[in-house]
Design a protein around this motif. Structure first.
Motif, PDB file in Angstrom:
ATOM      1  N   SER A   1       0.842  -1.195   0.000  1.00  0.00           N
ATOM      2  CA  SER A   1       0.000   0.000   0.000  1.00  0.00           C
ATOM      3  C   SER A   1       0.880   1.249   0.000  1.00  0.00           C
ATOM      4  CB  SER A   1      -0.920   0.002   1.218  1.00  0.00           C
ATOM      5  OG  SER A   1      -0.161   0.025   2.418  1.00  0.00           O
ATOM      6  N   SER A   2       0.264   2.388  -0.237  1.00  0.00           N
ATOM      7  CA  SER A   2       1.022   3.632  -0.303  1.00  0.00           C
ATOM      8  C   SER A   2       0.144   4.808   0.108  1.00  0.00           C
ATOM      9  CB  SER A   2       1.576   3.863  -1.706  1.00  0.00           C
ATOM     10  OG  SER A   2       0.516   4.033  -2.639  1.00  0.00           O
ATOM     11  N   VAL A   3       0.781   5.894   0.474  1.00  0.00           N
ATOM     12  CA  VAL A   3       0.108   7.146   0.790  1.00  0.00           C
ATOM     13  C   VAL A   3       0.809   8.250   0.003  1.00  0.00           C
ATOM     14  CG1 VAL A   3      -0.396   8.854   2.579  1.00  0.00           C
ATOM     15  CG2 VAL A   3      -0.634   6.416   3.088  1.00  0.00           C
ATOM     16  N   ARG A   4       0.046   8.965  -0.809  1.00  0.00           N
ATOM     17  CA  ARG A   4       0.611  10.039  -1.643  1.00  0.00           C
ATOM     18  C   ARG A   4       0.168  11.388  -1.096  1.00  0.00           C
ATOM     19  NH1 ARG A   4      -1.303  12.616  -6.331  1.00  0.00           N
ATOM     20  NH2 ARG A   4      -3.065  11.151  -6.380  1.00  0.00           N
ATOM     21  N   VAL A   5       1.105  12.313  -1.047  1.00  0.00           N
ATOM     22  CA  VAL A   5       0.820  13.675  -0.603  1.00  0.00           C
ATOM     23  C   VAL A   5       0.346  14.466  -1.815  1.00  0.00           C
ATOM     24  CG1 VAL A   5       1.748  15.764   0.461  1.00  0.00           C
ATOM     25  CG2 VAL A   5       2.583  13.513   1.192  1.00  0.00           C
ATOM     26  N   THR A   6      -0.875  14.977  -1.754  1.00  0.00           N
ATOM     27  CA  THR A   6      -1.455  15.692  -2.899  1.00  0.00           C
ATOM     28  C   THR A   6      -1.361  17.201  -2.762  1.00  0.00           C
ATOM     29  OG1 THR A   6      -3.647  15.609  -1.861  1.00  0.00           O
ATOM     30  CG2 THR A   6      -3.059  13.816  -3.352  1.00  0.00           C
ATOM     31  N   ALA A   7      -1.341  17.704  -1.529  1.00  0.00           N
ATOM     32  CA  ALA A   7      -1.299  19.157  -1.345  1.00  0.00           C
ATOM     33  C   ALA A   7      -0.722  19.482   0.026  1.00  0.00           C
ATOM     34  CB  ALA A   7      -2.699  19.753  -1.469  1.00  0.00           C
ATOM     35  N   LEU A   8       0.025  20.590   0.096  1.00  0.00           N
ATOM     36  CA  LEU A   8       0.571  21.101   1.344  1.00  0.00           C
ATOM     37  C   LEU A   8       0.168  22.569   1.468  1.00  0.00           C
ATOM     38  CD1 LEU A   8       4.142  19.526   1.166  1.00  0.00           C
ATOM     39  CD2 LEU A   8       2.346  18.890   2.787  1.00  0.00           C
ATOM     40  N   THR A   9      -0.443  22.908   2.588  1.00  0.00           N
ATOM     41  CA  THR A   9      -0.964  24.262   2.755  1.00  0.00           C
ATOM     42  C   THR A   9      -0.540  24.818   4.097  1.00  0.00           C
ATOM     43  OG1 THR A   9      -2.908  23.685   1.436  1.00  0.00           O
ATOM     44  CG2 THR A   9      -3.039  25.695   2.750  1.00  0.00           C
ATOM     45  N   ALA A  10      -0.094  26.074   4.095  1.00  0.00           N
ATOM     46  CA  ALA A  10       0.244  26.788   5.321  1.00  0.00           C
ATOM     47  C   ALA A  10      -0.538  28.092   5.353  1.00  0.00           C
ATOM     48  CB  ALA A  10       1.742  27.059   5.407  1.00  0.00           C
ATOM     49  N   THR A  11      -1.243  28.332   6.447  1.00  0.00           N
ATOM     50  CA  THR A  11      -2.033  29.558   6.593  1.00  0.00           C
ATOM     51  C   THR A  11      -1.273  30.537   7.477  1.00  0.00           C
ATOM     52  OG1 THR A  11      -4.077  28.272   6.442  1.00  0.00           O
ATOM     53  CG2 THR A  11      -4.248  30.503   7.330  1.00  0.00           C
ATOM     54  N   PRO A  12      -0.865  31.692   6.952  1.00  0.00           N
ATOM     55  CA  PRO A  12      -0.083  32.645   7.756  1.00  0.00           C
ATOM     56  C   PRO A  12      -0.953  33.367   8.790  1.00  0.00           C
ATOM     57  CG  PRO A  12      -0.534  33.553   5.598  1.00  0.00           C
ATOM     58  CD  PRO A  12      -1.050  32.155   5.577  1.00  0.00           C
TER      59      PRO A  12
ATOM     60  N   GLY B   1      -4.898  -2.059  -2.339  1.00  0.00           N
ATOM     61  CA  GLY B   1      -5.688  -3.041  -3.074  1.00  0.00           C
ATOM     62  C   GLY B   1      -6.635  -2.423  -4.084  1.00  0.00           C
ATOM     63  N   GLY B   2      -6.234  -1.347  -4.725  1.00  0.00           N
ATOM     64  CA  GLY B   2      -7.085  -0.688  -5.702  1.00  0.00           C
ATOM     65  C   GLY B   2      -8.093   0.278  -5.109  1.00  0.00           C
ATOM     66  N   ARG B   3      -8.186   0.340  -3.782  1.00  0.00           N
ATOM     67  CA  ARG B   3      -9.111   1.253  -3.118  1.00  0.00           C
ATOM     68  C   ARG B   3      -8.364   2.500  -2.663  1.00  0.00           C
ATOM     69  NH1 ARG B   3     -10.098  -1.620   0.757  1.00  0.00           N
ATOM     70  NH2 ARG B   3      -9.172  -0.484   2.490  1.00  0.00           N
ATOM     71  N   ARG B   4      -8.935   3.674  -2.922  1.00  0.00           N
ATOM     72  CA  ARG B   4      -8.306   4.936  -2.554  1.00  0.00           C
ATOM     73  C   ARG B   4      -9.130   5.661  -1.488  1.00  0.00           C
ATOM     74  NH1 ARG B   4      -5.986   7.740  -8.130  1.00  0.00           N
ATOM     75  NH2 ARG B   4      -4.630   5.995  -8.745  1.00  0.00           N
ATOM     76  N   THR B   5      -8.417   6.235  -0.526  1.00  0.00           N
ATOM     77  CA  THR B   5      -9.056   6.984   0.549  1.00  0.00           C
ATOM     78  C   THR B   5      -8.376   8.330   0.675  1.00  0.00           C
ATOM     79  OG1 THR B   5      -9.526   4.931   1.753  1.00  0.00           O
ATOM     80  CG2 THR B   5      -9.668   6.991   2.995  1.00  0.00           C
ATOM     81  N   ALA B   6      -9.143   9.393   0.524  1.00  0.00           N
ATOM     82  CA  ALA B   6      -8.609  10.746   0.639  1.00  0.00           C
ATOM     83  C   ALA B   6      -8.828  11.263   2.057  1.00  0.00           C
ATOM     84  CB  ALA B   6      -9.272  11.675  -0.371  1.00  0.00           C
ATOM     85  N   ALA B   7      -7.864  12.025   2.564  1.00  0.00           N
ATOM     86  CA  ALA B   7      -7.967  12.583   3.912  1.00  0.00           C
ATOM     87  C   ALA B   7      -7.101  13.828   4.001  1.00  0.00           C
ATOM     88  CB  ALA B   7      -7.533  11.561   4.954  1.00  0.00           C
ATOM     89  N   THR B   8      -7.305  14.577   5.068  1.00  0.00           N
ATOM     90  CA  THR B   8      -6.510  15.770   5.354  1.00  0.00           C
ATOM     91  C   THR B   8      -5.853  15.611   6.716  1.00  0.00           C
ATOM     92  OG1 THR B   8      -7.998  17.182   4.069  1.00  0.00           O
ATOM     93  CG2 THR B   8      -6.536  18.276   5.635  1.00  0.00           C
ATOM     94  N   VAL B   9      -4.553  15.831   6.771  1.00  0.00           N
ATOM     95  CA  VAL B   9      -3.785  15.689   8.005  1.00  0.00           C
ATOM     96  C   VAL B   9      -3.429  17.081   8.517  1.00  0.00           C
ATOM     97  CG1 VAL B   9      -1.740  14.678   9.073  1.00  0.00           C
ATOM     98  CG2 VAL B   9      -2.836  13.517   7.157  1.00  0.00           C
ATOM     99  N   ARG B  10      -3.664  17.292   9.808  1.00  0.00           N
ATOM    100  CA  ARG B  10      -3.331  18.545  10.470  1.00  0.00           C
ATOM    101  C   ARG B  10      -2.623  18.239  11.787  1.00  0.00           C
ATOM    102  NH1 ARG B  10      -8.219  20.304   8.003  1.00  0.00           N
ATOM    103  NH2 ARG B  10      -7.942  22.325   6.938  1.00  0.00           N
TER     104      ARG B  10
END
Length: 237
Positions: free
Chosen positions: A136-147, A165-174
């Motif tokens: 399995s893998s986890v790809r970083v799609t976006a990085l955001t910093a709020t000043p 296994g062909g299933r994708r799950t999107a999430a946001t990490v903070r």
């Protein structure tokens, strides 16, 4: 002789002395420098295996005392149940046992993590992929910093997509909101927006986390039950 030894090992006084000894050793260890700086970067048993005794003596001592404290807790529970069975109300009898069970589970959790925990820190950019041994893998799609008002980052986040296994799950990490992937925690520590977005993440595997949570719940339940008994208002049921 055996009866006296058993009574000593099961006594509350011994438990209090052992807890005091553990706290004293941990306090003494906070003043030890050098090799101790790497203690939080690897599993406890791995660190103990390579650290010189001059830097780790306090931890070895604490582990020995904790071993006796575990034995004392088990024997204390056995004696409480043996002497109080049929003489106390059920809640009054079980309240300290729930606390003891919680403590034992927390010790077990730390032992499991001390042997099998993993921790790795790394820098990631948008498009970076974290690959895991199970495919399995986890790809970083976006990085955001709020000043913030002073120009320093007030908040930052990372968008990720986990693939398994062909299933994708999107999430946001903070910060304080990690993402857990097959028992492995992904924690976002910082995002630097210039000259291009770069994030600093830590990947943790804590095999004892579930046992620690169970221990905390049992310990809390025991405290609530004991408080109810002391107030003279047993919980319903």
């Amino acid at each position: 002789m055996i009866r006296k030894t058993y009574a000593f090992l099961a006594s509350l006084s011994l438990g209090l002395w052992l807890m005091g000894g553990v706290m004293a050793l941990l306090a003494a260890g906070s003043f030890v420098g050098g090799e101790q700086s790497t203690l939080n970067a690897m599993p406890l048993f791995a660190w103990l295996g390579q650290a010189p005794f001059a830097a780790s003596w306090w931890l070895w001592g604490a582990l020995v005392l904790l071993g006796f404290l575990v034995l004392n807790t088990v024997l204390c529970s056995v004696e409480t149940l043996r002497q109080g069975w049929g003489e106390r109300r059920l809640l009054q009898l079980l309240a300290p046992q729930l606390m003891h069970l919680g403590f034992l589970l927390i010790v077990l959790a730390h032992l499991l993590s001390a042997r099998g925990a993993e921790k790795e820190a790394m820098e990631v950019a948008e498009g970076s992929v974290l690959a895991f041994p199970d495919g399995s893998s986890v790809r970083v799609t976006a990085l955001t910093a709020t000043p913030g008002p002073m120009g320093m980052p007030a908040d930052f986040s990372a968008g990720i997509v986990a693939t398994e296994g062909g299933r994708r799950t999107a999430a946001t990490v903070r910060p304080n909101h990690p993402f857990f992937h097959n028992g492995i925690g992904i924690y976002l520590k910082h995002v630097e927006p210039f000259p291009f977005p770069v994030g600093y993440v830590e990947v943790h595997r804590e095999p004892g986390a579930g046992w620690a949570l169970a221990g905390a719940l049992f310990f809390t339940a025991g405290n609530v039950a004991l408080l109810s008994v002391r107030r003279g208002r047993p919980l319903a049921g």
